[in-house]
Design an enzyme around this catalytic site. Sequence first.
Site, PDB file in Angstrom:
ATOM      1  N   ASN A   9      51.632 -17.664-103.886  1.00  0.00           N
ATOM      2  CA  ASN A   9      50.212 -17.666-103.520  1.00  0.00           C
ATOM      3  C   ASN A   9      49.915 -16.323-102.847  1.00  0.00           C
ATOM      4  OD1 ASN A   9      47.676 -18.095-102.470  1.00  0.00           O
ATOM      5  ND2 ASN A   9      48.332 -19.604-100.933  1.00  0.00           N
ATOM      6  N   LYS A  11      47.146 -15.196-101.941  1.00  0.00           N
ATOM      7  CA  LYS A  11      46.009 -15.303-101.003  1.00  0.00           C
ATOM      8  C   LYS A  11      45.020 -14.157-101.233  1.00  0.00           C
ATOM      9  CE  LYS A  11      49.024 -17.666 -97.783  1.00  0.00           C
ATOM     10  NZ  LYS A  11      49.228 -18.167 -96.448  1.00  0.00           N
ATOM     11  N   HIS A  94      44.702 -26.147-100.322  1.00  0.00           N
ATOM     12  CA  HIS A  94      45.544 -25.374 -99.396  1.00  0.00           C
ATOM     13  C   HIS A  94      45.005 -25.555 -97.977  1.00  0.00           C
ATOM     14  CE1 HIS A  94      47.431 -21.985 -97.376  1.00  0.00           C
ATOM     15  NE2 HIS A  94      48.331 -21.992 -98.359  1.00  0.00           N
ATOM     16  N   GLU A 166      53.262 -28.623 -97.240  1.00  0.00           N
ATOM     17  CA  GLU A 166      53.191 -27.376 -96.471  1.00  0.00           C
ATOM     18  C   GLU A 166      52.752 -27.685 -95.045  1.00  0.00           C
ATOM     19  OE1 GLU A 166      52.700 -23.734 -99.195  1.00  0.00           O
ATOM     20  OE2 GLU A 166      50.715 -24.419 -98.642  1.00  0.00           O
ATOM     21  N   GLY A 172      52.942 -18.937 -92.629  1.00  0.00           N
ATOM     22  CA  GLY A 172      52.726 -17.589 -92.102  1.00  0.00           C
ATOM     23  C   GLY A 172      53.215 -17.386 -90.683  1.00  0.00           C
ATOM     24  N   SER A 212      56.666 -20.361 -94.754  1.00  0.00           N
ATOM     25  CA  SER A 212      57.600 -19.330 -94.281  1.00  0.00           C
ATOM     26  C   SER A 212      58.931 -19.342 -95.024  1.00  0.00           C
ATOM     27  CB  SER A 212      57.810 -19.467 -92.766  1.00  0.00           C
ATOM     28  OG  SER A 212      56.613 -19.136 -92.091  1.00  0.00           O
TER      29      SER A 212
HETATM   30  C1  PEP Z   1      51.223 -20.654 -98.175  1.00  0.00           C
HETATM   31  O1  PEP Z   1      50.221 -20.159 -97.676  1.00  0.00           O
HETATM   32  O2  PEP Z   1      51.126 -21.452 -99.122  1.00  0.00           O
HETATM   33  C2  PEP Z   1      52.506 -20.305 -97.620  1.00  0.00           C
HETATM   34  C3  PEP Z   1      53.523 -21.075 -97.862  1.00  0.00           C
HETATM   35  O3  PEP Z   1      52.533 -19.147 -96.863  1.00  0.00           O
HETATM   36  P1  PEP Z   1      53.834 -18.468 -96.185  1.00  0.00           P
HETATM   37  O4  PEP Z   1      54.953 -18.521 -97.198  1.00  0.00           O
HETATM   38  O5  PEP Z   1      53.414 -17.084 -95.869  1.00  0.00           O
HETATM   39  O6  PEP Z   1      54.150 -19.287 -94.982  1.00  0.00           O
END
Ligand code: PEP
Length: 265
Positions: A9, A11, A94, A166, A172, A212
């Site tokens: 993703n 973003k 999300h 998630e 993040g 993460s």
């Molecule tokens: C996400 O936003 O779907 C995500 C998993 O972000 P990150 O890997 O940066 O934590």
Amino acid sequence: MRRFVIAGNWKMNKVLAQANALAQDVSAGVTALGEIDIVVCPPFVALAAVQAVLADSAVALGAQNMHWEAEGAYTGEVSPQMLRQLCSHVIIGHSERRGHFGETDEAVNRKVIAAIAHGLTPIVCVGETDAENRAGKTRDVIDRQTARALAGLPPQQAAAVILAYEPVWAIGTGRSAAPAQANATIGAVRDVIRRECGGATATATRILYGGSINPSVWPETIAQSEVDGGLVGGASLVAADFVALAEQTQEAATADSGDSAQVAG
Ligand code: PEP
């Protein structure tokens, strides 16, 4: 066995030239990985260009959001029939959409139904906030979000949905969920699918972990029995990291398949 998935993703990152270069590098890096599904989800404005870059590649393309209507007076929105010409997957619900843009469980459900109706594979995100986690509400939150996302879908259509657990506190932040914890919560998501859609759908549905992920922590998480892949934010913006995660996912898939062949979802 379920076919593993690794999805990036991006973003609101990467201007056009950067998006093309990243897609090119990912595509070149994963040519030997035929046992898993690999998806990249650039911003809307890069979809057409990245589609061209990935034309001869096994890397699939996804969007990060969509409206549920096919067309109409919805200024600024993008519809499933528009996306269908560009990509195969779409992230829905999300936590950044839910948190920053007030996306409700009902909106998520409408989008999931519309995505399936237009032949897109939804990647539906569920997960608790830090406060909900601390208050012991994780199971309640993922139960509600999962059941409502899938409401009204016949079991066979529900099996085409990819879920992604998630935890919002892990996105993040550099605080990836402990592998056993991710596994247990994903098992709970699967239990909700079993209750709502039946055992065959629960067994067939791919459920990813996101939050993460990076190449140092991923091998232990992807080795967990309930984890069928990953949804990756920050690490998907660096081709070498995303390719490493894809390689680790394929290694786990190959180790997992053992004597039983994987089934494509
Ligand atoms: C996400 O936003 O779907 C995500 C998993 O972000 P990150 O890997 O940066 O934590």
